[in-house]
Design a protein around this motif. Sequence first.
Motif, PDB file in Angstrom:
ATOM      1  N   VAL A  48     -62.262  20.727   1.154  1.00 17.68           N
ATOM      2  CA  VAL A  48     -62.990  20.278   2.336  1.00 17.68           C
ATOM      3  C   VAL A  48     -62.139  20.438   3.591  1.00 17.68           C
ATOM      4  O   VAL A  48     -62.557  21.067   4.561  1.00 17.68           O
ATOM      5  N   ALA A  49     -60.925  19.874   3.575  1.00 19.37           N
ATOM      6  CA  ALA A  49     -60.069  19.909   4.760  1.00 19.37           C
ATOM      7  C   ALA A  49     -58.629  19.657   4.339  1.00 19.37           C
ATOM      8  O   ALA A  49     -58.362  19.097   3.280  1.00 19.37           O
ATOM      9  N   ARG A  50     -57.698  20.089   5.170  1.00 22.17           N
ATOM     10  CA  ARG A  50     -56.289  19.844   4.926  1.00 22.17           C
ATOM     11  C   ARG A  50     -55.588  19.625   6.257  1.00 22.17           C
ATOM     12  O   ARG A  50     -56.057  20.081   7.306  1.00 22.17           O
ATOM     13  N   ILE A  51     -54.448  18.932   6.177  1.00 20.47           N
ATOM     14  CA  ILE A  51     -53.685  18.624   7.381  1.00 20.47           C
ATOM     15  C   ILE A  51     -52.213  18.581   7.019  1.00 20.47           C
ATOM     16  O   ILE A  51     -51.840  18.073   5.952  1.00 20.47           O
ATOM     17  N   ASN A  52     -51.367  19.115   7.896  1.00 21.08           N
ATOM     18  CA  ASN A  52     -49.935  19.050   7.635  1.00 21.08           C
ATOM     19  C   ASN A  52     -49.326  17.899   8.431  1.00 21.08           C
ATOM     20  O   ASN A  52     -50.018  17.158   9.139  1.00 21.08           O
ATOM     21  N   ARG A  53     -48.022  17.753   8.323  1.00 20.68           N
ATOM     22  CA  ARG A  53     -47.377  16.601   8.941  1.00 20.68           C
ATOM     23  C   ARG A  53     -47.422  16.679  10.461  1.00 20.68           C
ATOM     24  O   ARG A  53     -47.321  15.658  11.135  1.00 20.68           O
ATOM     25  N   SER A  54     -47.609  17.880  10.993  1.00 18.95           N
ATOM     26  CA  SER A  54     -47.723  18.055  12.445  1.00 18.95           C
ATOM     27  C   SER A  54     -49.160  17.951  12.928  1.00 18.95           C
ATOM     28  O   SER A  54     -49.434  18.203  14.096  1.00 18.95           O
ATOM     29  N   SER A  55     -50.052  17.619  12.008  1.00 21.13           N
ATOM     30  CA  SER A  55     -51.486  17.451  12.283  1.00 21.13           C
ATOM     31  C   SER A  55     -52.224  18.742  12.555  1.00 21.13           C
ATOM     32  O   SER A  55     -53.295  18.720  13.165  1.00 21.13           O
TER      33      SER A  55
END
Length: 121
Positions: A48-55
Motif C-alpha cells: 500500500v505505502a512505504r516511508i523511510n526515516r527521512s519521511s
Amino acid sequence: QVQLVESGGGSVQAGGSLRLSCAASGRTFGPNIMAWFRQAPGKDREFVARINRSSSTSYADSVKGRFTCSRDNAKNTVYLQMNSLKPEDTAIYFCAAGSRWVTTSTLYDYWGQGTQVTVSS
C-alpha cells in the motif's frame, strides 16, 4: 526484535476517512523502512505505502492521491491517513518494518497483527 501494534481500523461508508496508526517498540533503531500492506479475503497481501526515516514515501497506484503515510520518529509511530475510501479498500491492513526500500512483503522483517478496515457502499 521489533514489536508493531496497529490501531485505528473500523467500518466506514464509501467516501469516508480513517487513520491507522502503527506503534513500534523494542529494537526500533534497526528498521529504517516502515510500510503498510493489506490483504483482502482470498487475495494475496499487497503493498500500500512505504516511508523511510527521512519521511520519503511511495504508494501503490490504487491508493495514490487518497492515502498519505507519515511518521513521528520521536514516538516510533507510523500513520496511514486514508481518505475517499472505496469498497475495494476493504481488507486487513498490516504494518511492517524492514531495512530495504522494497514493496515485496516477504522482504520485511517485522509485522503487526493487522487491523480490519471495512468500507461499505
